[in-house]
Design an enzyme around this catalytic site. Structure first.
Site, PDB file in Angstrom:
ATOM      1  N   GLY A 129      39.999  28.503  44.110  1.00  0.00           N
ATOM      2  CA  GLY A 129      40.672  27.843  43.001  1.00  0.00           C
ATOM      3  C   GLY A 129      42.157  28.133  42.948  1.00  0.00           C
ATOM      4  CB  CYS A 130      44.087  31.260  43.414  1.00  0.00           C
ATOM      5  SG  CYS A 130      43.145  32.225  42.208  1.00  0.00           S
ATOM      6  CB  SER A 131      44.155  28.023  47.748  1.00  0.00           C
ATOM      7  OG  SER A 131      44.028  29.338  48.256  1.00  0.00           O
TER       8      SER A 131
END
Length: 243
Positions: A129-131
């Site tokens: 999700g962070c990417s």
């Protein structure tokens, strides 16, 4: 409108600068398993860059490529879970902080008085999700700037992890290391997940006077906040005065 440098679109001078930064900063990190792992990752990135530049296609095909590193998040274990925190209230002063960015420079929130700041707390570099979330913010940097806002990412990763991750993903806005004391800033912003050892996925908009004007914790760790809702929250603030 597109400010996205794109994964792998890294000039040799940028790689050389990151190499110099790593060499000067690495001795400051205490000897630990994380330091060893980051040193291995640093070596992998440098070796793959040399292979790419040399055009040795046979070597590239025989092992992992830089594309493989860029796409690590697609094969990483899922990061899931319900939110366990409630953010600071709108209208409160935003706690000041001083954190290093990927180049070892100290970034203070108070230095941004007179400008709007979007603080994007996220769990970890390299995670799925962070990417996706930070790639999106990079792609839309011009839209943030049209609204007079600067973007900062904050996680508990070290500055070495931030540097490698930013280089392969083409991220140009500051990634701040809430590394030592671990999670100190996340705790002050009420988004620390004690059981997990990292922060919630959370957003704050801080206005020109250092006051929180928007606060949001994603209900699920894997939920990337709607960027149009974020833009709408920025649009609802008064137009900043011209410098």
């Amino acid at each position: 409108m597109d400010s996205h440098a794109g994964p792998l679109n890294v000039r040799p001078s940028r790689i050389e600068q990151l190499e110099a930064d790593f060499a000067s900063l690495a001795p400051q990190l205490p000897d630990s398993a994380e330091r060893k792992a980051l040193s291995v990752l640093h070596g992998m990135v440098q070796e793959l860059w040399r292979i790419q530049v040399s055009g040795n296609a046979r070597q590239v095909r025989s092992g992992p490529t830089i594309d493989d590193i860029v796409d690590l998040h697609e094969h990483a274990p899922p990061m899931e879970g319900d939110a366990v925190n409630t953010p600071l209230a709108v209208g409160e002063p935003a706690p000041d902080f001083a954190l290093p960015d990927a180049n070892g420079r100290t970034i203070r929130l108070s230095d941004y008085r007179g400008r709007r700041v979007v603080l994007a707390f996220y769990p970890l570099d390299w995670s799925p999700g962070c990417s996706r979330q930070l790639d999106l913010y990079q792609h839309e940097l011009d839209e943030f700037r049209k609204r007079g806002a600067e973007v900062m990412g904050i996680s508990v990763d070290s500055l070495y992890s931030h540097g490698a991750w930013a280089a392969v993903r083409g991220l140009t806005f500051p990634l701040l290391a809430d590394f030592n004391p671990k999670g100190d800033v996340a705790r002050r912003y009420k988004v620390w997940r004690e059981a997990d050892g990292f922060s919630e996925r959370a957003l704050y908009i801080v206005d020109e006077n250092g006051i929180i004007r928007h606060a949001q914790v994603s209900p699920k760790l894997q939920h990337v906040p709607d960027i149009y809702e974020l833009f709408s929250a920025l649009d609802q603030l008064a137009t900043p005065k011209a410098a």
